[in-house]
Design a protein around this motif. Structure first.
Motif, mmCIF file in Angstrom:
data_model
loop_
_atom_site.group_PDB
_atom_site.id
_atom_site.type_symbol
_atom_site.label_atom_id
_atom_site.label_comp_id
_atom_site.label_asym_id
_atom_site.label_seq_id
_atom_site.Cartn_x
_atom_site.Cartn_y
_atom_site.Cartn_z
ATOM 1 N N UNK A 112 0.316 8.682 -6.669
ATOM 2 C CA UNK A 112 1.677 8.756 -6.141
ATOM 3 C C UNK A 112 1.660 8.838 -4.622
ATOM 4 N N UNK A 113 2.582 8.115 -3.989
ATOM 5 C CA UNK A 113 2.689 8.190 -2.542
ATOM 6 C C UNK A 113 4.121 7.887 -2.099
ATOM 7 N N UNK A 114 4.600 8.645 -1.107
ATOM 8 C CA UNK A 114 5.871 8.353 -0.469
ATOM 9 C C UNK A 114 5.634 7.361 0.667
ATOM 10 N N UNK A 115 6.612 6.525 0.926
ATOM 11 C CA UNK A 115 6.516 5.566 2.034
ATOM 12 C C UNK A 115 7.906 5.320 2.588
ATOM 13 N N UNK A 116 8.003 5.270 3.904
ATOM 14 C CA UNK A 116 9.293 5.001 4.522
ATOM 15 C C UNK A 116 9.759 3.603 4.160
ATOM 16 N N UNK A 117 11.022 3.498 3.798
ATOM 17 C CA UNK A 117 11.600 2.178 3.528
ATOM 18 C C UNK A 117 11.474 1.309 4.769
ATOM 19 N N UNK A 118 10.977 0.084 4.592
ATOM 20 C CA UNK A 118 10.786 -0.839 5.688
ATOM 21 C C UNK A 118 9.439 -0.738 6.364
ATOM 22 N N UNK A 122 -3.751 -9.016 1.209
ATOM 23 C CA UNK A 122 -5.152 -8.611 1.220
ATOM 24 C C UNK A 122 -5.693 -8.689 2.642
ATOM 25 N N UNK A 123 -6.422 -7.646 3.061
ATOM 26 C CA UNK A 123 -6.864 -7.619 4.460
ATOM 27 C C UNK A 123 -8.378 -7.499 4.613
ATOM 28 N N UNK A 124 -9.141 -7.640 3.518
ATOM 29 C CA UNK A 124 -10.594 -7.728 3.681
ATOM 30 C C UNK A 124 -11.149 -8.744 2.691
ATOM 31 N N UNK A 125 -12.383 -9.132 2.899
ATOM 32 C CA UNK A 125 -12.970 -10.235 2.138
ATOM 33 C C UNK A 125 -13.083 -9.933 0.654
ATOM 34 N N UNK A 126 -13.435 -8.714 0.286
ATOM 35 C CA UNK A 126 -13.616 -8.371 -1.125
ATOM 36 C C UNK A 126 -12.295 -8.239 -1.873
ATOM 37 N N UNK A 127 -11.219 -8.056 -1.150
ATOM 38 C CA UNK A 127 -9.920 -7.856 -1.789
ATOM 39 C C UNK A 127 -9.650 -6.415 -2.156
ATOM 40 N N UNK A 128 -10.491 -5.496 -1.699
ATOM 41 C CA UNK A 128 -10.350 -4.096 -2.068
ATOM 42 C C UNK A 128 -9.329 -3.342 -1.227
ATOM 43 N N UNK A 129 -8.846 -3.987 -0.154
ATOM 44 C CA UNK A 129 -7.909 -3.306 0.734
ATOM 45 C C UNK A 129 -6.698 -4.206 0.969
ATOM 46 N N UNK A 130 -5.498 -3.587 0.880
ATOM 47 C CA UNK A 130 -4.273 -4.370 1.064
ATOM 48 C C UNK A 130 -3.310 -3.652 1.989
ATOM 49 N N UNK A 131 -2.469 -4.456 2.628
ATOM 50 C CA UNK A 131 -1.295 -3.931 3.321
ATOM 51 C C UNK A 131 -0.085 -4.206 2.438
ATOM 52 N N UNK A 132 0.728 -3.195 2.252
ATOM 53 C CA UNK A 132 1.901 -3.302 1.386
ATOM 54 C C UNK A 132 3.139 -2.973 2.216
ATOM 55 N N UNK A 133 4.069 -3.905 2.247
ATOM 56 C CA UNK A 133 5.311 -3.693 2.985
ATOM 57 C C UNK A 133 6.437 -3.364 2.014
ATOM 58 N N UNK A 134 7.072 -2.223 2.284
ATOM 59 C CA UNK A 134 8.176 -1.753 1.436
ATOM 60 C C UNK A 134 9.473 -2.324 2.003
ATOM 61 N N UNK A 135 10.332 -2.878 1.172
ATOM 62 C CA UNK A 135 11.602 -3.410 1.671
ATOM 63 C C UNK A 135 12.430 -2.336 2.381
ATOM 64 N N UNK A 136 13.297 -2.766 3.238
ATOM 65 C CA UNK A 136 14.162 -1.844 3.969
ATOM 66 C C UNK A 136 15.075 -1.060 3.039
#
Length: 477
Positions: free
Chosen positions: A361-367, A413-427
């Motif tokens: 579980x994680x909280x994330x600011x909208x946007x 995906x931000x690395x070659x193995x695919x183990x790390x991602x950037x996720x953008x939360x909608x506004x």
């Protein structure tokens, strides 16, 4: 003697769900098939009873002897299975499993229910489990009729603690196969009860046929439920010798416990979240939107084997078919050897350094854009692992229970193995809103991001982690 390093590296389970099975075994081969599979997962459960019962297809007899026969095939492979299990979660002995096999009433449905009708042997065991001093839920998995459960509920109905006892029940039944299921739901709508609802014997309309039925043709892979595949991968060794040939469809009852498999996907208390055993939504909710009692079929939208889009209740199960079939095949290989190095084992998933199978579980600011890192994930066998990240849209829909209310994550995906991602939360105008009223709220719908990790072993095995992202509207904090 120290445990082999590899076994300790297998992920442990948070707990063992309490399970009680009712089966109309011998009505057709699929109950025997399901029991064979169940045994290969039985270290995940605290099995408290297996009761041979009746159904519309087996009205006047019960057949516990078939269960005992299957256990004769299980007994010689238990030690092999334990060589592949975490040392804290061993498989139950064949003798223990034999001790909890009981007979239900050899009559159809409501003929077993009445104030002047004594409980069957199986009913007494179920009553014992229901009244045991445990705070954990009791999962009653029904592969046939429900009259064993019905007679116990009738027996306790005047007890002052009856409501408390019912509150611990979790029922998952494969449609209605006698006339007591509808009676139970009518009498006690408070019981947590998963069941496909459709016309009598119209099983093709149910979600559970997605396990192996010829449904949504072009969508699921039919090869892994074909008799040839089963013969090569499942009907092997002493336990596999007890796995009967197909007659109708393979293992129609198996979704009841696939739903509980602890693989990082299942959240049993939330049927709308979806798992290998399907996805279900409440048939009724209170005026405050709180689910009540019965959960029934819903639909998932899934890309099929042919690249086309399918939207059906069966897809909530068949979307996972390749993974759960390969998983079973691997376990049948476990039955053949006590050498850990000669078989494949599941990847162990870590999210942001946290190893486990419960939701992250994680909280994330909208946007905002957040980084999620699974690079500490490993495979106990040293196999190469691949990563797949996707948003599971439908489980988020808890306002109107329709996907359009759910905002869409952007996943990069931000690395070659695919183990790390950037996720953008909608506004906040998309992710923190009451859909119908178009009113912004402080905390929006939980967004489900699924991480699927598959190894390169043979057969390939898949583990999951469900990441629950809570969008927060800073403008309203």
């Amino acid at each position: 003697m120290a445990e082999p390093t590899q076994r300790v590296n297998v992920v442990p389970f948070p707990l063992r769900p309490r399970v009680f099975i009712l089966t109309d075994i011998t009505n057709e081969p699929d109950d025997a098939q399901s029991f064979c599979r169940y045994l290969t997962y039985s270290n995940q459960f605290q099995t408290e009873g297996v009761v041979a019962c009746t159904s519309i297809w087996l009205k006047d007899k019960v057949a516990p002897e078939n269960l005992f026969q299957i256990l004769d095939g299980y007994e010689p492979v238990v030690d092999n299975l334990n060589a592949h299990a975490h040392p804290q979660f061993p498989y139950p002995s064949a003798d223990y499993m034999r001790s909890i096999i009981k007979r239900g009433p050899p009559v159809y449905g409501m003929e077993a229910v009445g104030d002047d009708i004594p409980l069957s042997e199986g009913g007494n065991l179920l009553l014992q489990s229901m009244t045991a001093p445990s705070d954990e839920p009791l999962w009653v998995l029904v592969w046939g009729g429900t009259n064993v459960l019905a007679q116990v509920l009738n027996k306790i109905r005047h007890r002052p603690d009856a409501a408390a006892l019912r509150s611990k029940l979790r029922v998952y039944t494969i449609s209605d196969q006698d006339d007591s299921g509808a009676w139970i739901r009518h009498q006690w709508p408070d019981i947590f009860y998963i069941c496909s609802v459709h016309g009598w014997n119209q099983y093709g309309m149910s979600a559970w046929v997605g396990i192996s039925g010829a449904v949504d043709q072009g969508g699921p892979d039919p090869s892994k439920v074909a008799k040839e595949w089963l013969k090569e991968h499942i009907q092997v060794g002493p336990l596999g010798a007890q796995y009967p040939d197909l007659e109708y469809i393979m293992e129609g009852d198996t979704p009841t416990f696939l739903y509980l498999i602890q693989n990082g996907l299942s959240v049993p208390e939330r049927p709308s979240y979806g798992s290998w055993g399907g996805r279900y939504v409440p048939l009724n909710v209170s005026d405050k939107g709180i689910p009540k009692g019965h959960y029934a079929d819903t639909v998932d939208t899934v890309t099929g084997l042919d690249g086309q889009i399918y939207r059906s209740n069966k897809a909530t199960i068949w979307r996972w078919r390749n993974a759960f079939q390969e998983d079973f095949a691997a376990r049948m290989q476990w039955t053949l050897t006590n050498d850990f190095t000669k078989a494949n084992h599941h990847p162990v998933v870590a999210v942001n350094g946290d190893i486990g199978i419960t939701p992250f579980n994680m909280d994330a600011d909208a946007g905002s854009t957040i980084t999620i890192d699974a690079s500490e994930t490993y495979d106990p066998d040293g196999d190469k692992i691949s990563f797949k990240w996707f948003q599971y849209i439908e489980p988020s829909a808890e306002q109107t229970y329709h996907p359009p209310e759910v905002s869409k994550l952007q996943i990069k995906t931000i690395n070659e193995s695919g183990s790390k991602v950037e996720v953008t939360i909608p506004g906040p105008e998309l992710s923190c809103i009451l859909f119908r009223e178009k009113k912004q709220i402080e905390r929006g719908l939980l967004l489900h991001l699924i991480l699927e990790v598959t190894d390169s072993g043979s057969p390939p095995l898949t583990s999951y982690r469900r990441i629950l992202i809570q969008p927060v509207n800073n403008n309203l904090k």
